[in-house]
Scaffold this motif. Structure first.
Motif, PDB file in Angstrom:
ATOM      1  N   GLU A 113       0.835  -1.196   0.000  1.00  0.00           N
ATOM      2  CA  GLU A 113       0.000   0.000   0.000  1.00  0.00           C
ATOM      3  C   GLU A 113       0.869   1.245   0.000  1.00  0.00           C
ATOM      4  OE1 GLU A 113      -2.989   0.198   3.039  1.00  0.00           O
ATOM      5  OE2 GLU A 113      -3.464  -1.930   2.849  1.00  0.00           O
ATOM      6  N   ARG A 114       0.336   2.298  -0.548  1.00  0.00           N
ATOM      7  CA  ARG A 114       1.017   3.590  -0.542  1.00  0.00           C
ATOM      8  C   ARG A 114       1.278   4.005   0.904  1.00  0.00           C
ATOM      9  NH1 ARG A 114      -0.240   8.973  -3.777  1.00  0.00           N
ATOM     10  NH2 ARG A 114       0.288  10.480  -2.160  1.00  0.00           N
ATOM     11  N   LEU A 115       2.433   4.563   1.147  1.00  0.00           N
ATOM     12  CA  LEU A 115       2.822   4.984   2.490  1.00  0.00           C
ATOM     13  C   LEU A 115       3.144   6.476   2.457  1.00  0.00           C
ATOM     14  CD1 LEU A 115       3.505   4.088   5.386  1.00  0.00           C
ATOM     15  CD2 LEU A 115       5.784   3.523   4.580  1.00  0.00           C
ATOM     16  N   GLU A 116       2.370   7.270   3.164  1.00  0.00           N
ATOM     17  CA  GLU A 116       2.604   8.715   3.257  1.00  0.00           C
ATOM     18  C   GLU A 116       3.671   8.956   4.318  1.00  0.00           C
ATOM     19  OE1 GLU A 116       1.105  11.244   1.538  1.00  0.00           O
ATOM     20  OE2 GLU A 116      -0.122   9.856   0.357  1.00  0.00           O
ATOM     21  N   LEU A 117       4.680   9.755   3.970  1.00  0.00           N
ATOM     22  CA  LEU A 117       5.769  10.053   4.898  1.00  0.00           C
ATOM     23  C   LEU A 117       5.863  11.560   5.122  1.00  0.00           C
ATOM     24  CD1 LEU A 117       8.493   7.703   3.380  1.00  0.00           C
ATOM     25  CD2 LEU A 117       6.994   7.238   5.323  1.00  0.00           C
ATOM     26  N   LYS A 118       6.314  11.910   6.318  1.00  0.00           N
ATOM     27  CA  LYS A 118       6.517  13.317   6.677  1.00  0.00           C
ATOM     28  C   LYS A 118       8.013  13.557   6.858  1.00  0.00           C
ATOM     29  CE  LYS A 118       5.476  16.720  10.195  1.00  0.00           C
ATOM     30  NZ  LYS A 118       4.924  16.966  11.523  1.00  0.00           N
ATOM     31  N   LEU A 119       8.560  14.539   6.137  1.00  0.00           N
ATOM     32  CA  LEU A 119       9.975  14.868   6.244  1.00  0.00           C
ATOM     33  C   LEU A 119      10.273  15.411   7.634  1.00  0.00           C
ATOM     34  CD1 LEU A 119      12.727  15.160   4.795  1.00  0.00           C
ATOM     35  CD2 LEU A 119      12.037  17.486   4.196  1.00  0.00           C
ATOM     36  N   MET A 120      11.262  14.803   8.297  1.00  0.00           N
ATOM     37  CA  MET A 120      11.641  15.204   9.650  1.00  0.00           C
ATOM     38  C   MET A 120      13.023  15.859   9.698  1.00  0.00           C
ATOM     39  SD  MET A 120       8.887  14.359  11.107  1.00  0.00           S
ATOM     40  CE  MET A 120       9.282  14.696  12.804  1.00  0.00           C
ATOM     41  N   GLY A 121      13.848  15.603   8.693  1.00  0.00           N
ATOM     42  CA  GLY A 121      15.176  16.194   8.697  1.00  0.00           C
ATOM     43  C   GLY A 121      15.934  15.889   7.426  1.00  0.00           C
ATOM     44  N   ARG A 122      16.992  16.661   7.213  1.00  0.00           N
ATOM     45  CA  ARG A 122      17.858  16.449   6.046  1.00  0.00           C
ATOM     46  C   ARG A 122      19.280  16.862   6.387  1.00  0.00           C
ATOM     47  NH1 ARG A 122      16.487  18.898   1.062  1.00  0.00           N
ATOM     48  NH2 ARG A 122      18.659  19.284   0.623  1.00  0.00           N
ATOM     49  N   HIS A 123      20.217  16.217   5.733  1.00  0.00           N
ATOM     50  CA  HIS A 123      21.633  16.528   5.923  1.00  0.00           C
ATOM     51  C   HIS A 123      22.307  16.415   4.556  1.00  0.00           C
ATOM     52  CE1 HIS A 123      25.628  16.538   7.790  1.00  0.00           C
ATOM     53  NE2 HIS A 123      25.926  15.600   6.913  1.00  0.00           N
ATOM     54  N   GLU A 124      23.026  17.449   4.157  1.00  0.00           N
ATOM     55  CA  GLU A 124      23.714  17.438   2.863  1.00  0.00           C
ATOM     56  C   GLU A 124      25.184  17.109   3.052  1.00  0.00           C
ATOM     57  OE1 GLU A 124      22.899  20.896   0.470  1.00  0.00           O
ATOM     58  OE2 GLU A 124      20.790  20.898   1.091  1.00  0.00           O
ATOM     59  N   PHE A 125      25.711  16.293   2.139  1.00  0.00           N
ATOM     60  CA  PHE A 125      27.109  15.880   2.156  1.00  0.00           C
ATOM     61  C   PHE A 125      27.885  16.634   1.076  1.00  0.00           C
ATOM     62  CE2 PHE A 125      24.638  12.388   3.791  1.00  0.00           C
ATOM     63  CZ  PHE A 125      25.385  11.907   4.853  1.00  0.00           C
ATOM     64  N   ARG A 126      29.182  16.762   1.280  1.00  0.00           N
ATOM     65  CA  ARG A 126      30.041  17.424   0.283  1.00  0.00           C
ATOM     66  C   ARG A 126      29.956  16.731  -1.072  1.00  0.00           C
ATOM     67  NH1 ARG A 126      33.282  17.203   4.814  1.00  0.00           N
ATOM     68  NH2 ARG A 126      34.446  15.456   3.932  1.00  0.00           N
ATOM     69  N   SER A 127      29.720  15.435  -1.076  1.00  0.00           N
ATOM     70  CA  SER A 127      29.665  14.651  -2.313  1.00  0.00           C
ATOM     71  C   SER A 127      28.430  14.945  -3.152  1.00  0.00           C
ATOM     72  CB  SER A 127      29.664  13.163  -1.977  1.00  0.00           C
ATOM     73  OG  SER A 127      28.454  12.827  -1.305  1.00  0.00           O
TER      74      SER A 127
END
Length: 185
Positions: A160-174
Motif C-alpha cells: 500500500e502507498r505509504l505517506e511520509l513526513k519529512l523530519m530532517g535532512r543533511h547534505e554531504f560534500r559529495s
C-alpha cells in the motif's frame, strides 16, 4: 517503546544495490554516528551475511589496509552492535547475534517493546515486510548522486502507498543528501 528505523543508501533512480553509489568516508562517519541511536541491528539473512563479510573485525584485531578512518569508525560500530537476524534457513548465528524466529510481526513488536534508544534495520526484503506490517517508525535514506539504471529498488512491491513526513535532512560534500521521514499515521 524503542523505535524501529530503516536506514539505507539509495541512488537517485531508487537502486539499493550496495555496489552502486558506494558511500565515501564522510557518509560512513554519518552512518557511524547514526548507529549511536540504536541499541541493536535487525537484519535478514542476506544482509547479515553481507555485513559480516564486510565489517566483522578480523581475528587479528587489525582492520584491513583498504579501510579509511570512516570505514573503521563504521565497521567498529557494526562489529560491536547487538544483532538480531530474521532467517528461516540459518540454524545459528554468531557475531553478537541471535536468531529471530516465529511470527515476524510479534517478534519485532517484542524487540520494540524492550527499553532502549532504538533498533536499526537495513537491507531490502526484511524492511519491505516490516513496512507492510506498519512496524517502521522512521525511514532514513541517504540519496547518492548516481543513476544506476538497474538493480533492486527501494521498497519494490510495497502493498500500500505509504505517506511520509519529512523530519530532517543533511547534505554531504559529495552531493548526497540524507533524508529522514516518519510515517504520517
Amino acid at each position: 517503546m524503542r523505535p524501529l528505523r530503516y536506514s539505507i543508501n539509495v541512488t537517485l533512480d531508487g537502486c539499493v544495490d550496495h555496489r552502486v553509489g558506494t558511500p565515501d568516508e564522510e557518509s560512513h562517519r554519518y552512518w557511524a554516528a547514526s548507529l549511536e541511536r540504536a541499541d541493536a541491528l535487525l537484519f535478514g539473512r542476506v544482509t547479515y551475511e553481507m555485513m559480516e563479510a564486510a565489517w566483522r573485525q578480523p581475528a587479528t584485531g587489525t582492520w584491513p589496509d583498504w579501510m579509511d578512518d570512516g570505514d573503521i569508525a563504521f565497521a567498529g560500530k557494526i562489529d560491536k552492535a547487538k544483532k538480531y537476524v530474521v532467517s528461516s534457513t540459518l540454524d545459528q548465528v554468531d557475531w553478537n547475534a541471535e536468531l529471530v524466529q516465529g511470527d515476524l510481526g510479534n517478534a519485532v513488536q517484542q524487540l520494540k517493546a524492550e527499553p532502549g534508544e532504538g533498533l536499526f534495520v537495513g537491507g531490502v526484503t526484511l524492511p519491505l515486510a516490516l513496512a507492510d506490517l506498519g512496524l517502521i517508525d522512521e525511514y532514513e535514506f541517504v540519496v547518492q548522486p548516481v543513476l544506476a539504471g538497474h538493480g533492486p529498488t527501494l521498497l519494490a512491491g510495497l502493498s500500500e502507498r505509504l505517506e511520509l513526513k519529512l523530519m530532517g535532512r543533511h547534505e554531504f560534500r559529495s552531493g548526497a543528501v540524507a533524508l529522514t521521514y516518519q510515517p504520517g499515521r
